[in-house]
Design a protein around this motif. Structure first.
Motif, PDB file in Angstrom:
ATOM      1  N   PHE A   1       1.034  -1.344   0.236  1.00 50.70           N
ATOM      2  CA  PHE A   1       0.462   0.270  -0.304  1.00 50.70           C
ATOM      3  C   PHE A   1       1.074   1.242   0.184  1.00 50.70           C
ATOM      4  CE2 PHE A   1      -2.323   2.976   2.554  1.00 50.70           C
ATOM      5  CZ  PHE A   1      -3.526   3.479   1.722  1.00 50.70           C
ATOM      6  N   PHE A   2       2.022   1.479   0.761  1.00 49.19           N
ATOM      7  CA  PHE A   2       2.614   2.554   1.192  1.00 49.19           C
ATOM      8  C   PHE A   2       3.215   2.572  -0.150  1.00 49.19           C
ATOM      9  CE2 PHE A   2       1.555   2.268   5.844  1.00 49.19           C
ATOM     10  CZ  PHE A   2       1.151   3.360   5.868  1.00 49.19           C
ATOM     11  N   ARG A   3       3.685   1.646  -1.012  1.00 45.63           N
ATOM     12  CA  ARG A   3       5.322   1.982  -1.936  1.00 45.63           C
ATOM     13  C   ARG A   3       4.404   2.244  -3.324  1.00 45.63           C
ATOM     14  NH1 ARG A   3       7.302  -4.333  -3.286  1.00 45.63           N
ATOM     15  NH2 ARG A   3       8.275  -4.099  -1.062  1.00 45.63           N
ATOM     16  N   GLU A   4       2.844   1.697  -3.055  1.00 44.81           N
ATOM     17  CA  GLU A   4       1.753   2.002  -4.107  1.00 44.81           C
ATOM     18  C   GLU A   4       2.267   3.736  -3.717  1.00 44.81           C
ATOM     19  OE1 GLU A   4       1.220   1.469  -6.976  1.00 44.81           O
ATOM     20  OE2 GLU A   4      -0.123   2.620  -7.953  1.00 44.81           O
ATOM     21  N   TYR A   5       1.835   4.259  -2.996  1.00 44.86           N
ATOM     22  CA  TYR A   5       2.120   5.950  -2.969  1.00 44.86           C
ATOM     23  C   TYR A   5       3.371   6.669  -3.468  1.00 44.86           C
ATOM     24  CZ  TYR A   5      -2.778   6.605  -1.046  1.00 44.86           C
ATOM     25  OH  TYR A   5      -4.174   6.869  -1.152  1.00 44.86           O
ATOM     26  N   ALA A   6       3.884   5.465  -2.885  1.00 49.47           N
ATOM     27  CA  ALA A   6       5.749   6.045  -3.112  1.00 49.47           C
ATOM     28  C   ALA A   6       6.416   6.280  -4.536  1.00 49.47           C
ATOM     29  CB  ALA A   6       6.593   4.447  -2.311  1.00 49.47           C
ATOM     30  N   ARG A   7       5.589   4.808  -5.106  1.00 47.84           N
ATOM     31  CA  ARG A   7       5.635   5.040  -7.253  1.00 47.84           C
ATOM     32  C   ARG A   7       5.058   5.841  -7.292  1.00 47.84           C
ATOM     33  NH1 ARG A   7       4.058   2.795 -11.747  1.00 47.84           N
ATOM     34  NH2 ARG A   7       1.268   3.391 -10.286  1.00 47.84           N
ATOM     35  N   ARG A   8       3.642   6.608  -7.564  1.00 46.38           N
ATOM     36  CA  ARG A   8       3.280   7.776  -7.540  1.00 46.38           C
ATOM     37  C   ARG A   8       4.134   8.886  -7.280  1.00 46.38           C
ATOM     38  NH1 ARG A   8      -3.244   6.733  -5.697  1.00 46.38           N
ATOM     39  NH2 ARG A   8      -2.907   4.018  -6.790  1.00 46.38           N
ATOM     40  N   GLY A   9       4.282   9.349  -6.164  1.00 47.44           N
ATOM     41  CA  GLY A   9       5.601   9.894  -5.595  1.00 47.44           C
ATOM     42  C   GLY A   9       6.312  10.571  -6.921  1.00 47.44           C
ATOM     43  N   PHE A  10       7.355   9.267  -6.576  1.00 47.02           N
ATOM     44  CA  PHE A  10       8.442   9.387  -7.632  1.00 47.02           C
ATOM     45  C   PHE A  10       8.290   9.390  -8.938  1.00 47.02           C
ATOM     46  CE2 PHE A  10      10.810   5.911 -10.141  1.00 47.02           C
ATOM     47  CZ  PHE A  10      12.456   6.512 -10.313  1.00 47.02           C
ATOM     48  N   LEU A  11       7.617   8.340  -9.484  1.00 51.38           N
ATOM     49  CA  LEU A  11       6.870   8.908 -11.579  1.00 51.38           C
ATOM     50  C   LEU A  11       6.411  10.300 -11.056  1.00 51.38           C
ATOM     51  CD1 LEU A  11       4.534   5.831 -12.006  1.00 51.38           C
ATOM     52  CD2 LEU A  11       7.193   6.240 -12.151  1.00 51.38           C
ATOM     53  N   ARG A  12       5.860  11.318 -10.502  1.00 52.34           N
ATOM     54  CA  ARG A  12       5.716  12.589 -11.194  1.00 52.34           C
ATOM     55  C   ARG A  12       6.448  13.272 -10.502  1.00 52.34           C
ATOM     56  NH1 ARG A  12       0.879  11.532  -6.576  1.00 52.34           N
ATOM     57  NH2 ARG A  12      -0.681  11.387  -8.500  1.00 52.34           N
ATOM     58  N   ASP A  13       7.045  12.768  -9.563  1.00 54.88           N
ATOM     59  CA  ASP A  13       9.079  13.734  -9.206  1.00 54.88           C
ATOM     60  C   ASP A  13       9.614  14.046 -10.993  1.00 54.88           C
ATOM     61  OD1 ASP A  13       8.243  14.953  -7.311  1.00 54.88           O
ATOM     62  OD2 ASP A  13       9.483  13.185  -5.236  1.00 54.88           O
TER      63      ASP A  13
END
Lengths: 401, 546
Positions: free
Chosen positions: A5-17
């Motif tokens: 769950f957290f990884r998915e949020y982190a992944r999205r943040g990473f891609l946006r960055d």
């Protein structure tokens, strides 16, 4: 589970960055990819925009909008998975898809467009929502991936001319011209004339010619074009104010349409918005005019009331309110059901009746006071209106009183 | 046909020596690395990896089939035979673009090349060691870091560099200068290039005029913060502005294409106009170029007189200035002789290694080793940090580091151990650029103005290749004309594959010592004390007769 769950949020943040160019180190990117289990090296970006999102959702609740956004995101994610791409939502009506294009691809543009088409059809079929896909260039350096995203956004903007539900590759578009020599001043004054004379169809025709000219001859940057159209809205509104339309209503109207023009997705959309502004202003002007007619009418009535004892004519009254005798007569008939002579007579007789009942003036004196030089003529008119001569009227009413 | 190196740990050849060389060859043609892979050109104008398509296919086939005791011999990019040698011999041996000196000029070479008799391999294209732009970046970074060390206490903080040219090579300048803490104003006549470099952050900001550029520079110099400022303009005009306005930059150089007068754009024209005029009126164009070069060099000489550190960045600007009538055009030095030579004296040169696995992690792991092994070397640390941040790997991941002879041998041995222990996911190819101490004789660049006048002596690269061959390199080669063109240089290439075996350990231990040590001897022989000191004061790996 929680980790995922957290990884998915982190992944999205990473891609946006990545797309906003917020990460400065290649090695850092590589390490984050490892931690987030991202095993593709994206080098190309697609932007997916929902067509006419704002006009489509204007009257929908926030929950409805959310459902729409999530349904589109879900479909984009499903379609992306088929070609090892990663999807994220960037803005309310905008999504990004990051994927890898082989450097060995012989026809990279065609290949990317075919992927884009697949994605677009998938989303449209599943959700019924029309979307446009813009595709950026392939950038071999990961630190340049944000440039591919910028390309993709620019490609999307081209739906403005091409129309909605498109797949547009940055390599296939003719860059927008940045020219400002867009519409001539004459067009503006022609439009003003049409609006002043409340000629809606004529105004539409000028607008259409203007937009057709742009489509045919120059691919103007939509934002420049919108800015210029907003100027035209301002001019139109000014014309409306001068023609007597209500200030507050025009204010609201122009505020709303400036926003709508800015949000217009395609040139068709823009045309419709501009048509609505023109219609709105014309409507306000003619309403204002109706309002003004009543005022004029009241002034005329007042003039008659003040001057019925004199020898006044239709020309005197219409001249007083600066309207043609014919037009005044026409309007008077519309409002009162009587022509000028009938109305004047009615007014004179009404006053005569009052004098008969409240004074001891002679018929001759009364006749004179209500504007008749000849008392016998007054007597005839009175009789024809009241069914009895003035002398009889005075006696009978007084008995009743 | 699209070429790409295979990766991973499975091989299609009979040993890792052959497999490693095959991967390097194909990697030179990777579309993300090569300039023009369809023409087999890796970089540098027309530097080819093989003579033609048939030759390339034959080489690939041969590499896949040769045994571990055979050697493939290649003549200017064409395979000519496979010989039974022995396990320890090179698997590939080459000679490329060599001509008998009397015939060594471009015209004759091109005639031979057109007849299919030879091929121009530049430097690392011909020896299959090209790895993309990291090499250029490192070379430029090293140059400015040397300038900083020599003149400004090791940093360019608060210093102004004036330069020009934002082409493939030149665009490494602003990155390298700001990485060294400096402020740079860089001019180019091509509007589109400036725009491109701005988008990809090669330059930080575009100034609208020289005046504005100077204002921005002043501000950043005061703050001691780095910034790169691009301006649209001709180098000669911009440099003259500095002279006229009494602004003396700390460092002045340039990377306009002065070596090729057909690409050099004269003052008063922008790129497109220049192209047209060149076609319409070539003589007028030539005259304009000469006038501009004269002004360009004169301004640089004047700035040198006023105290700027001025150097020629290997584009033969001084030579062209001299031809255009500037008598003292050579009053400022070339970068190689001035700043690279001290490094060559200690056997330090452009060492590089390539992860044959294709996995970036292998390179990051070797970076860690570098950082812990040479932690006293602050420059090395800065370089690794810088390149890790800025550089995306293409094709096979690789790393470039300038290392001296001791560091190379130690590091090579560690890499081989890491491969053996499975810490790296596949073997590693260890190689270098040809611009190394003993590896090149190039009187206009690396060996310009040697102390003993031995500028044109080409025995050294020849001895270098023979020595590497007998020391056990996996590939050896000797070539002509790299960097400065036919007639002007002789140079050697070498590669060793570290595959974790005992045999590789021996190869590495001998080659990585002998190769740079010969360079130290070359400079000691020429009378450079730094080189003599190293031989005398360290456990030098060769007996010498100095």
């Amino acid at each position: 589970m929680e980790n995922n769950f957290f990884r998915e949020y982190a992944r999205r943040g990473f891609l946006r960055d990545l797309l906003y160019n917020n990460i400065t180190s290649v090695k850092e990117i590589w390490e984050l990819q490892k931690k987030l289990n991202i095993d593709i090296q994206p080098n190309t970006v697609m932007a997916v925009t929902v067509d006419n999102y704002h006009s489509q959702t204007r009257n929908k609740s926030e929950i409805q909008r959310q459902n729409l956004r999530l349904a589109v995101l879900k479909c984009i994610e499903e379609a992306s998975a088929k070609f090892d791409a990663m999807a994220i939502n960037m803005e309310e009506d905008l999504y990004a898809v990051l994927f890898y294009m082989e450097s060995s691809e012989i026809e990279p543009v065609e290949k990317a467009v075919s992927i884009g088409k697949y994605l677009q059809e998938y989303v449209e079929t599943k959700t019924g929502v029309s979307v446009t896909v813009g595709i950026g260039r392939r950038y071999k350096d990961i630190l340049d991936l944000h440039l591919s995203y910028k390309d993709a956004l620019l490609a999307c903007h081209h739906k403005f001319f091409i129309g909605k539900s498109q797949v547009i590759h940055i390599e296939n578009i003719v860059p927008f011209s940045e020219g400002l020599e867009l519409f001539s001043i004459e067009v503006e004054s022609q439009l003003s004339v049409k609006i002043l004379s409340c000629d809606k169809e004529g105004a539409f025709q000028i607008l259409d010619e203007l937009l057709e000219d742009i489509i045919e001859h120059k691919f103007v940057n939509p934002i420049i074009m919108k800015a210029r159209l907003i100027e035209i809205i301002t001019t139109i509104v000014k014309v409306g104010l001068e023609a007597g339309a209500e200030q507050e209503k025009l204010g609201i109207l122009s505020g709303r349409f400036v926003q709508e023009v800015l949000r217009s997705d395609t040139i068709l959309d823009l045309r419709n918005q501009m048509r609505e502004v023109i219609s709105g202003v014309i409507e306000e002007i003619s309403q204002g005019r109706r309002h003004m007619n009543l005022q004029v009418f009241e002034e005329a009535i007042e003039y008659i009331n003040d001057n019925f004892d004199k020898d006044i004519t239709l020309e005197d009254v219409s001249g007083y309110v600066h309207i043609s005798p014919y037009h005044f007569s026409h309007e008077l008939k519309k409002f009162t059901g009587m022509n000028f002579i009938e109305y004047l007579t009615k007014t004179r007789i009404k006053e005569a009746k009052k004098l008969l009942l409240t004074t001891d003036l002679s018929i001759g004196e009364i006749s004179n006071q209500v504007g008749y030089d000849d008392p016998s003529y007054f007597g005839r008119v009175f009789k024809s209106m009241e069914g009895m001569p003035p002398s009889k009227f005075k006696v009978s009413k007084k008995i009743h009183m | 046909m699209i070429y790409k190196s295979p990766n991973g740990s499975k091989i299609s050849c009979k040993g890792w020596q052959q497999e490693g060389l095959l991967r390097l060859l194909l990697n030179c043609l990777d579309p993300d690395i090569a300039k023009s892979p369809q023409d087999l050109v890796a970089y540098g104008g027309s530097g080819k990896v093989a003579r033609n398509l048939a030759a390339l296919n034959a080489i690939v086939e041969a590499l896949k089939t040769i045994e571990n005791d055979e050697t493939l011999v290649i003549q200017s990019g064409k395979p000519i035979g496979v010989f039974r040698t022995h396990d320890f011999a090179p698997r590939v041996m080459m000679a490329g673009a060599l001509l008998v000196p009397k015939w060594a000029n471009w015209d004759y070479f091109q005639e031979l090349e057109n007849n299919g008799l030879t091929a121009y391999g530049q430097s690392t294209a011909g020896s299959w060691a090209y790895i993309g732009t990291q090499g250029i970046l490192q070379g430029t970074w090293e140059t400015f870091s040397q300038v900083a060390k020599r003149h400004f206490n090791g940093t360019l903080k608060g210093k102004l560099v004036l330069t020009s040219g934002l082409g493939e090579m030149g665009s490494a300048q602003p990155i390298a200068i700001t990485a060294n803490g400096g402020v740079v104003i860089i001019a180019d006549v091509n509007r589109n290039i400036i725009k491109r470099r701005l988008i990809s952050s090669v330059i930080d900001i575009k100034a609208e005029s020289v005046e504005e550029a100077c204002e921005i520079a002043k501000d950043y110099i005061k703050k001691e913060e780095p910034i790169s400022i691009g301006i649209l303009g001709n180098a000669a005009d911009v440099y003259e502005y500095f002279v006229e306005h009494n602004i003396t930059p700390d460092i002045v150089t340039d990377q306009t294409p002065a070596h090729d007068l057909k690409s050099y754009v004269p003052s008063g024209l922008f790129t497109e106009q220049a192209k047209q005029l060149r076609k319409k009126a070539p003589q007028t164009y030539e005259q304009m170029v000469k006038d501009t070069i004269r002004r360009h060099v004169t301004a640089m000489i004047e700035l040198k007189k006023r105290g700027s550190i001025v150097f020629d960045y290997g584009n033969n600007l001084r030579g062209q200035g001299y031809k255009a009538g500037i008598k003292d055009a050579f009053c400022f030095p070339g970068f190689a002789a001035e700043y690279m030579r001290p490094l060559f004296c200690e056997g330090r040169g452009p060492f590089r290694w390539v992860a044959l696995s294709g996995n970036p992690e292998d390179i990051y792991k070797t970076d860690e080793i570098i950082l812990s092994l040479f932690k006293q070397d602050k420059r090395l640390e800065e370089w690794i940090d810088f390149v890790q941040r800025r550089f995306t790997f293409h094709g096979l991941p690789a790393r470039v580091c300038w290392m001296n002879y001791r560091e190379r041998a130690t590091f090579g041995n560690i890499i081989n151990d890491m491969v053996r222990q499975g810490e790296l996911s596949a073997p590693v190819a260890i190689t270098r650029d040809h611009m190394d101490a003993a590896a090149v004789a190039s009187p206009y660049r690396e060996t310009e103005n040697m102390k003993d006048g031995s500028d044109a002596i080409a025995d050294w690269p020849m001895l270098n290749v023979l020595l590497n061959c007998s020391s056990g390199a996996s590939l050896v080669g000797i070539y002509h004309g790299g960097g400065v063109g036919i007639g002007y240089s002789i140079h050697s290439g070498m590669t060793v594959i570290a595959d974790g075996t005992e045999e590789a350990k021996q190869r590495l231990s001998m080659v990585l010592k002998a190769d740079p040590a010969l360079g130290v001897i070359r400079y000691a022989d020429a009378g450079y004390e730094e080189a003599e000191d190293i031989i005398k004061t360290t456990t030098f790996p060769a007996k010498t007769f100095l």
